[in-house]
Design an enzyme around this catalytic site. Structure first.
Site, PDB file in Angstrom:
ATOM      1  N   PRO A 144       0.799  -1.243   0.000  1.00 10.54           N
ATOM      2  CA  PRO A 144       0.000   0.000   0.000  1.00 10.54           C
ATOM      3  C   PRO A 144       0.822   1.278   0.000  1.00 10.54           C
ATOM      4  CG  PRO A 144       0.091  -0.929   2.196  1.00 10.54           C
ATOM      5  CD  PRO A 144       0.873  -1.864   1.325  1.00 10.54           C
ATOM      6  N   CYS A 145       1.481   1.573  -1.112  1.00  9.39           N
ATOM      7  CA  CYS A 145       2.275   2.805  -1.151  1.00  9.39           C
ATOM      8  C   CYS A 145       1.377   4.039  -1.118  1.00  9.39           C
ATOM      9  CB  CYS A 145       3.204   2.822  -2.356  1.00  9.39           C
ATOM     10  SG  CYS A 145       2.367   2.602  -3.910  1.00  9.39           S
TER      11      CYS A 145
END
Lengths: 181, 258
Positions: B163-164
């Site tokens: 989950p950047c």
């Protein structure tokens, strides 16, 4: 591309050269496996497994060792081992159907059917040979390995391999002569 | 009628060509090629590619276009398939549903060590929470490498899964995203974060929230910060401010090296 260049390429860039290793040897391995196993699907499994194992093994070898490899006999050491394991597990699980060529849906032409009947007939004849004779005859006359290569693949001496082939052929002639009586 | 020469000729005629499937199957089994399929992602259909080691790419279809374009930009040979293998598909659905990597295997083997560390750290950020780039830099032991962290996340081969989008600018602004800032905001909204609220807080210079009952300060989206009632809520502009006020950093969101 010669085999020397292939080992050199495998040593310097395993991943780049590996697909060519498969392309160069898959027909030979498959042709031999067709005689050592009972059907096409087993032969295909053996062929695939051989290259998958070869790939993993190459990953553990240093470049010098790869350069020194005799590729064909090396692959056959792996393939023969796969054939043995497969037959052993088949023997232990006899409920697995011994699939025959006739059940192969891809056989739709008369020529193909004849060719397959041929394969089946030879498999029966070869079954009368001793293990080492069958291996040596198939590797030499079907696949095209030299006596030296057979010896490297099986671990038996060159002269033994030669006499395995000679005796195997003699036995086949007797069997064929008996069929014709 | 079988004369000696016939015998060896007959044996030679038993040679066959290997089925065409052998090469493909071997290359697939040695993880030489990836397979890919289109699955339903959080923002619409997405290309997902994988090999025996795990997922190698996850890209919104909108961002790439046709399958051919995906294949061209994928760093390895990719072969189209209908669906991922059952086990992978199950874990993928799980990840998309929970927002956590869980047991979904990701193949980071062709990624450099620094980027791998950044991505692995990023995967630890829980859904509904955000952390600044500087947090990752500090957590992986490279506090000075904030910009490099940004670059590494910008090249995340599996956005959404890793989950950047939960990593934002140190000043509190939501910041850039490989597939555009709007997608980043919408991904955060799906997790219950209000990007406008976050930016409004940052606009007032507030970066940390503390509770005067516990004496602990957190990042505003930390699950412990969200439980603080208005009556006990204390706002800080910096770690130094919080420390001066006698607060200690939260051990869960770790706004400062504890």
């Amino acid at each position: 591309m010669t085999l020397d260049t292939l080992t050199e390429r495998l040593a310097s860039n395993r991943d780049g050269a590996f697909p060519d290793l498969v392309r160069s040897f898959q027909d030979g391995i498959y042709s031999g496996a067709l005689q050592f196993t009972r059907n096409r699907s087993d032969a295909e499994d053996v062929t695939q497994d051989t290259f998958v194992r070869a790939y993993r093994a190459l990953g553990t070898y240093d470049p010098e060792r790869i350069r020194d490899l005799q590729l064909r006999p090396w692959l056959w050491t792996i393939a023969l081992n796969r054939c043995r394991n497969l037959l052993r597990s088949r023997a232990r699980h006899p409920e697995d159907p011994p699939v025959d060529e006739h059940r192969d849906r891809s056989i739709d032409t008369a020529t193909e059917a004849t060719a397959n009947a041929d394969l089946a007939m030879w498999r029966v004849r070869l079954a009368f040979l001793s293990g080492p004779q069958r291996t040596a005859v198939v590797l030499h006359h079907v696949v095209g390995l030299t006596y030296e290569e057979i010896s490297q693949a099986t671990g038996r001496s060159q002269s033994t391999s030669r006499s395995d082939v000679r005796r195997g052929l003699a036995r086949l002639r007797t069997i064929i002569a008996e069929e014709e009586q | 009628m079988s004369r000696p020469d016939d015998l060896t000729e007959n044996l030679a005629s038993l040679r066959r060509s290997a089925p065409k499937t052998v090469l493909d199957d071997v290359l697939r089994r040695t993880d030489f090629v990836d397979e890919y399929a289109v699955v339903e992602g959080p923002t619409g259909p997405a290309y997902v590619a994988w090999n025996g080691r795990g997922v190698t790419a996850f890209v919104p279809v909108d961002a790439v276009g046709e399958a051919g374009d995906f294949e061209r930009r994928h760093p390895r040979t990719a072969i189209p398939t209908d669906t991922p293998p059952a086990r992978l598909e199950k874990h993928l659905e799980q990840t998309l549903h929970t927002g956590r990597l869980g047991r979904l295997p990701i193949d980071l083997s062709s990624i450099g060590e620094f980027q791998r560390k950044v991505l692995e750290k990023c995967a630890e950020i829980p859904p509904g929470e955000i952390r600044p780039y500087g947090w990752i830099a500090r957590e992986i032991g490279n506090p000075g490498a904030v910009r490099a962290v940004g670059t590494a996340l910008g090249r995340n081969p599996v956005p959404v899964l890793i989950p950047c989008h939960r990593v934002v600018r140190t000043d509190g602004k939501i910041g850039n995203y490989a597939y555009g800032s709007p997608m980043k905001r919408s991904l955060l909204q799906r997790e219950g974060i209000d990007p406008d609220e976050i930016e409004a807080l940052a606009g007032r210079g507030i970066r940390l929230i503390g509770s005067d009952t516990t004496g602990i300060y957190c990042y505003p989206t930390c699950r412990h910060a969200r439980g603080i009632s208005d009556a006990h809520r204390v706002e800080f502009r910096s770690e130094a401010d919080a420390e001066t006020a006698g607060f200690r950093p939260c051990k869960v969101c770790r706004p400062a090296a504890a």
